[in-house]
Design a protein around this motif. Structure first.
Motif, PDB file in Angstrom:
ATOM      1  N   VAL A  11       0.825  -1.211   0.000  1.00 20.30           N
ATOM      2  CA  VAL A  11       0.000   0.000   0.000  1.00 20.30           C
ATOM      3  C   VAL A  11       0.859   1.262   0.000  1.00 20.30           C
ATOM      4  CG1 VAL A  11      -1.801   1.265   1.240  1.00 20.30           C
ATOM      5  CG2 VAL A  11      -1.899  -1.218   1.112  1.00 20.30           C
ATOM      6  N   GLY A  12       2.028   1.199   0.632  1.00 22.01           N
ATOM      7  CA  GLY A  12       2.915   2.359   0.593  1.00 22.01           C
ATOM      8  C   GLY A  12       3.373   2.676  -0.815  1.00 22.01           C
ATOM      9  N   TYR A  56       0.515   4.395  -2.637  1.00 19.53           N
ATOM     10  CA  TYR A  56       0.390   5.815  -2.298  1.00 19.53           C
ATOM     11  C   TYR A  56       1.365   6.660  -3.103  1.00 19.53           C
ATOM     12  CZ  TYR A  56       0.303  10.020   0.630  1.00 19.53           C
ATOM     13  OH  TYR A  56       0.192  11.314   1.076  1.00 19.53           O
ATOM     14  N   SER A  57       2.608   6.202  -3.226  1.00 20.29           N
ATOM     15  CA  SER A  57       3.608   6.948  -3.981  1.00 20.29           C
ATOM     16  C   SER A  57       3.264   6.991  -5.469  1.00 20.29           C
ATOM     17  CB  SER A  57       4.988   6.322  -3.773  1.00 20.29           C
ATOM     18  OG  SER A  57       6.009   7.190  -4.225  1.00 20.29           O
ATOM     19  N   ARG A  80       0.507   9.479  -5.994  1.00 24.08           N
ATOM     20  CA  ARG A  80       1.003  10.860  -5.902  1.00 24.08           C
ATOM     21  C   ARG A  80       1.685  11.281  -7.199  1.00 24.08           C
ATOM     22  NH1 ARG A  80       1.394  13.200  -0.536  1.00 24.08           N
ATOM     23  NH2 ARG A  80       2.409  14.910  -1.664  1.00 24.08           N
ATOM     24  N   HIS A 112       7.155  13.208  -0.450  1.00 19.28           N
ATOM     25  CA  HIS A 112       5.933  13.122   0.339  1.00 19.28           C
ATOM     26  C   HIS A 112       6.155  12.296   1.601  1.00 19.28           C
ATOM     27  CE1 HIS A 112       5.315   8.952  -0.968  1.00 19.28           C
ATOM     28  NE2 HIS A 112       5.527   9.339  -2.216  1.00 19.28           N
ATOM     29  N   LEU A 161       3.416   6.436   4.468  1.00 17.88           N
ATOM     30  CA  LEU A 161       2.304   5.808   5.161  1.00 17.88           C
ATOM     31  C   LEU A 161       2.820   4.995   6.342  1.00 17.88           C
ATOM     32  CD1 LEU A 161      -0.036   4.403   2.370  1.00 17.88           C
ATOM     33  CD2 LEU A 161      -0.169   6.590   3.548  1.00 17.88           C
ATOM     34  N   ALA A 174      -7.570   3.397  -3.938  1.00 18.45           N
ATOM     35  CA  ALA A 174      -6.866   4.587  -4.417  1.00 18.45           C
ATOM     36  C   ALA A 174      -7.559   5.860  -3.944  1.00 18.45           C
ATOM     37  CB  ALA A 174      -6.773   4.563  -5.939  1.00 18.45           C
ATOM     38  N   LEU A 178      -6.795   6.483  -0.330  1.00 16.36           N
ATOM     39  CA  LEU A 178      -5.452   7.026  -0.147  1.00 16.36           C
ATOM     40  C   LEU A 178      -5.405   8.498  -0.554  1.00 16.36           C
ATOM     41  CD1 LEU A 178      -3.402   3.978  -1.469  1.00 16.36           C
ATOM     42  CD2 LEU A 178      -3.520   4.772   0.890  1.00 16.36           C
ATOM     43  N   ARG A 179      -6.088   8.850  -1.615  1.00 14.19           N
ATOM     44  CA  ARG A 179      -6.137  10.259  -2.028  1.00 14.19           C
ATOM     45  C   ARG A 179      -6.785  11.136  -0.956  1.00 14.19           C
ATOM     46  NH1 ARG A 179      -7.457   7.866  -7.347  1.00 14.19           N
ATOM     47  NH2 ARG A 179      -5.766   8.441  -8.803  1.00 14.19           N
ATOM     48  N   LYS A 226      -0.960   7.889   7.996  1.00 14.05           N
ATOM     49  CA  LYS A 226       0.280   8.236   7.320  1.00 14.05           C
ATOM     50  C   LYS A 226       1.119   9.147   8.196  1.00 14.05           C
ATOM     51  CE  LYS A 226      -0.504  12.208   4.229  1.00 14.05           C
ATOM     52  NZ  LYS A 226      -1.909  12.524   4.478  1.00 14.05           N
TER      53      LYS A 226
END
Length: 281
Positions: A18-19, A22-23, A26, A228, A231, A262, A265-266, A272
């Motif tokens: 999941v990390g 997230y990247s 982004r 950034h 998480l 997604a 996460l947004r 995080k």
């Protein structure tokens, strides 16, 4: 202003978690919100750990999240000639030296003040006639490199960061078991692919000092960086494979909705870390 070009560049040495998602989101959204392009680069230069099945899973995971990329997928393992050429340029400048130290020897010799990252002590820097028939890595003589470029700076999320590559010591640019290090390969590839904005986790913030230095030495364009926060899980630990972060493939195979993940996460609907780099502007 030139069109924005970002990239997501995973290493196929394991499954994405999941990390990573997230990247990737982004980087994807940074480009799409500005009418730009997202490139996908597979950093498979570590031939002993990279696996084709992980590459296939990366493509499925990104599609499952609803992310798209532009152009062909680039593989670092097919670009070794570019890294060799960059190494030769640095060698011709007198900025590289062979290092024959084993990991055990380096660990024994390295020291640092409390709280500081240990630096390679330059054991092999003074060897006058190195025997290149022995296994060796190539290190950058950081002091000589910085003396050549002078002071440098770079932009992170619009803020100016003073460069401090000396803090990382004589980094390895080609390993004994790989033709190029992460530092060299990503710097060469970002320039070759026309990346204008590097969106990545704050865990790579320190590496940017080295990348900015290499750009100056090799006459490469300088992108903008956007580091950034990372998480974390409910325990506050950074999400990583070694901490049991959920693999996207597992979630996908369970039938979970990747696009919904997604969006979560947004929206920040996931723990995080409020970890950001510290620097003066």
């Amino acid at each position: 202003m030139d069109p924005v070009v970002t990239r997501f560049a995973p290493s196929p040495t394991g499954r994405l978690h999941v990390g990573h998602a997230y990247s990737a989101i982004r980087a994807h959204d940074h480009a799409r919100s500005r009418g730009g392009r997202l490139l996908l680069r597979i950093e498979d230069i570590d031939g002993t750990r990279s696996r084709p099945e992980h590459v296939a899973a990366i493509l499925l995971d990104l599609a499952w999240l609803g992310l798209t990329w532009d152009g062909e997928v680039i593989h670092q393992s097919r670009r070794l000639d570019r890294y060799a050429a960059a190494l030769e340029r640095l060698r011709a400048m007198g900025l590289l030296y062979p290092c024959f130290c084993t990991r055990a020897e380096i660990a024994e010799a390295m020291s640092a003040p409390h709280g500081a990252a240990p630096l390679y002590p330059g054991t092999c820097r003074a060897i006058v006639e190195p025997d290149l028939s022995r296994p060796h890595a190539w290190r950058l003589d950081m002091a000589a490199a910085v003396a050549r470029t002078g002071a440098l700076e770079w932009s992170d999320a619009g803020r100016i960061v003073p460069g401090d590559p000396l803090a990382l010591g004589d980094v390895v640019l080609a390993r004994k078991d790989a033709p190029a290090s992460y530092h060299l390969a990503v710097t060469v590839d970002d320039a070759a692919q026309g990346v204008t904005d590097v969106v990545r986790g704050v865990d790579l913030f320190a590496a940017t000092h080295v990348h900015r230095l290499l750009q100056a030495l090799l006459g490469l364009p300088v992108p903008r960086w956007h580091h950034h926060a990372l998480l974390t899980g409910a325990d506050g630990e950074r999400l990583a494979k070694r901490h049991g972060a959920p693999a996207l493939a597992v979630l996908r195979e369970r039938g979970e909705d990747g696009r919904a993940l997604a969006e979560r996460l947004r929206a920040g609907d996931f723990p995080k870390a409020a970890v950001v780099p510290t620097f003066t502007s």
